[in-house]
Design a protein around this motif. Sequence first.
Motif, PDB file in Angstrom:
ATOM      1  N   ALA A 118       1.073  10.364   3.399  1.00 19.13           N
ATOM      2  CA  ALA A 118      -0.266  10.967   3.268  1.00 19.13           C
ATOM      3  C   ALA A 118      -0.748  11.585   4.576  1.00 19.13           C
ATOM      4  O   ALA A 118      -1.950  11.681   4.811  1.00 19.13           O
ATOM      5  CB  ALA A 118      -1.258   9.912   2.782  1.00 19.13           C
TER       6      ALA A 118
ATOM      7  N   GLU B 207      -0.202   6.349   1.476  1.00 18.21           N
ATOM      8  CA  GLU B 207      -1.238   5.912   0.537  1.00 18.21           C
ATOM      9  C   GLU B 207      -0.626   5.096  -0.586  1.00 18.21           C
ATOM     10  O   GLU B 207       0.537   5.267  -0.940  1.00 18.21           O
ATOM     11  CB  GLU B 207      -1.976   7.110  -0.053  1.00 18.21           C
ATOM     12  CG  GLU B 207      -1.127   7.984  -0.948  1.00 18.21           C
ATOM     13  CD  GLU B 207      -1.888   9.175  -1.500  1.00 18.21           C
ATOM     14  OE1 GLU B 207      -1.920   9.302  -2.743  1.00 18.21           O
ATOM     15  OE2 GLU B 207      -2.423   9.964  -0.701  1.00 18.21           O
TER      16      GLU B 207
ATOM     17  N   PHE C 285      -5.550   4.112   2.070  1.00 14.78           N
ATOM     18  CA  PHE C 285      -4.759   4.775   3.095  1.00 14.78           C
ATOM     19  C   PHE C 285      -4.416   3.819   4.230  1.00 14.78           C
ATOM     20  O   PHE C 285      -5.242   2.989   4.625  1.00 14.78           O
ATOM     21  CB  PHE C 285      -5.522   5.980   3.643  1.00 14.78           C
ATOM     22  CG  PHE C 285      -5.762   7.033   2.602  1.00 14.78           C
ATOM     23  CD1 PHE C 285      -4.749   7.920   2.259  1.00 14.78           C
ATOM     24  CD2 PHE C 285      -6.979   7.135   1.958  1.00 14.78           C
ATOM     25  CE1 PHE C 285      -4.954   8.890   1.292  1.00 14.78           C
ATOM     26  CE2 PHE C 285      -7.195   8.102   0.994  1.00 14.78           C
ATOM     27  CZ  PHE C 285      -6.184   8.985   0.660  1.00 14.78           C
TER      28      PHE C 285
END
Length: 145
Positions: free
Chosen positions: A86, A97, A106
Motif C-alpha cells: 500500500a 494493508e 494500514f
Amino acid sequence: MENLWRIATGQDPNRQDYEGIEFWSNPERSGWLTKQGDYIKTWRRRWFVLKRGKLLWFKDQSAALTRGSIPRGVISVGDCLTVKGAEDVVNKPFAFEISSGNITMFFVADNEKEKEEWINSIGRSIVQHSRSVTDSEVLDYDQRR
C-alpha cells in the motif's frame, strides 16, 4: 491514564478475541510494525504477534512476552479478504494493508524484506483460517490425496 482512556472508550479488545491463544509462546511471526490509528490517523510503532489466525499488537515487546497481558488490539485474519502492498495509498515506503469487507488497516514495516514476510505470513493465515473453507472441506481434500 492512557489505559483508563482505552477502557472508557471501549478500545481494549474483547477477551474472547484472544482467549486461549498463548501469544507469548512460539508465535508464527512477531516483530515491530508501525500502525495507523483507527480514529486519530497518527502512526505508532507497536509489537505485533501472529498466531492461530489472530494478529495481536502490544505497546512493546515485553508486554507480548508476558502471560496475562492484554493486547492493544486484535484482528481475526480469517475475517480478512486481502493483504497487499500500500505504498501508493499511504505514501510511505514498505507500507501494506489488510482489508475485510468494510475495514482497511494500514501498516509500515522497517524494510522491503520485512514487508514481504509479513504479507506472506498474513496471507497464509488468511487462507488457513478463512471462513470460506470449512474444516470438513479441508479434511475431504486431504483424504482425496
